[in-house]
Design an enzyme around this catalytic site. Structure first.
Site, mmCIF file in Angstrom:
data_model
loop_
_atom_site.group_PDB
_atom_site.id
_atom_site.type_symbol
_atom_site.label_atom_id
_atom_site.label_comp_id
_atom_site.label_asym_id
_atom_site.label_seq_id
_atom_site.Cartn_x
_atom_site.Cartn_y
_atom_site.Cartn_z
ATOM 1 C CD GLN A 141 -8.311 27.320 -55.432
ATOM 2 O OE1 GLN A 141 -8.190 28.504 -55.265
ATOM 3 N NE2 GLN A 141 -9.133 26.845 -56.337
ATOM 4 N N PRO A 142 -7.772 22.103 -52.170
ATOM 5 C CG PRO A 142 -7.429 21.644 -49.914
ATOM 6 C CD PRO A 142 -7.289 22.724 -50.937
ATOM 7 C CB CYS A 143 -12.126 20.273 -54.579
ATOM 8 S SG CYS A 143 -11.196 19.680 -55.992
ATOM 9 C CG HIS A 144 -8.178 15.985 -52.441
ATOM 10 N ND1 HIS A 144 -7.476 17.096 -52.868
ATOM 11 C CD2 HIS A 144 -7.536 15.533 -51.336
ATOM 12 C CE1 HIS A 144 -6.452 17.295 -52.062
ATOM 13 N NE2 HIS A 144 -6.459 16.358 -51.115
ATOM 14 N NE ARG A 145 -6.503 18.274 -47.863
ATOM 15 C CZ ARG A 145 -5.565 19.196 -47.736
ATOM 16 N NH1 ARG A 145 -5.879 20.406 -47.287
ATOM 17 N NH2 ARG A 145 -4.316 18.923 -48.058
#
Length: 164
Positions: A126-130
């Protein structure tokens, strides 16, 4: 209601040791070893998590741009909306916290979006780094800004300018 059995494994990555934990309902957790803890009752079972391990390895080699895994995070209704929206951010792209708030129809909730990102139980997938600040700075990352920067560079996002 019977409590579901959670299975876990620890996998190595270019960013350190990662703990993954899942049940028959899907993946519940992915966190860097020093940023979380194993829960009582979890059972070590690498064979049950082979698909997650394989997809992570492919991602870190630059061969996977999208994960195909059953996810089972637990959170508030607001957090779940944010986490679902994270999965709609394309590989190699970033958006701002403000844009994320607009996407979930809560335009003034950008700080709450940041809070939900910080509680994301399935980092990377769940790409919260984006999600970054509107000015192009990284913002925060519960697993460390150096890891966020690494993930964005891995995905070819060097300029860190958010899309709308």
């Amino acid at each position: 209601m019977e409590k579901q059995q959670i299975y876990f494994d620890q996998v190595h990555s270019p960013l350190g040791s990662i703990v993954i934990a899942a049940s028959s309902h899907g993946l519940h957790h992915l966190f860097f070893e020093e940023r979380g803890r194993l829960e009582e009752g979890w059972q070590y079972s690498p064979e049950r998590l082979q698909e997650v391990t394989q997809q992570l390895a492919e991602y870190f080699k630059g061969k996977r741009k999208q994960f195909d895994l059953l996810l089972a995070p637990t959170g508030t209704a607001f957090q779940m909306r944010v986490w679902q929206e994270l999965c709609r951010i394309p590989y190699g792209k970033t958006i701002s916290y403000k844009e994320m708030a607009h996407r979930i129809d809560k335009p003034k909730a950008y700080r709450a979006v940041g809070g939900a990102n910080g509680k994301n139980p399935i980092s990377i997938i769940q790409p919260c780094h984006r999600v970054i600040a509107a000015d192009g700075s990284l913002g925060g990352f519960s697993s460390g800004l150096e890891r966020k920067e690494f993930l964005l560079q891995l995905e070819g996002q060097d300029n860190k300018k958010p899309c709308s």
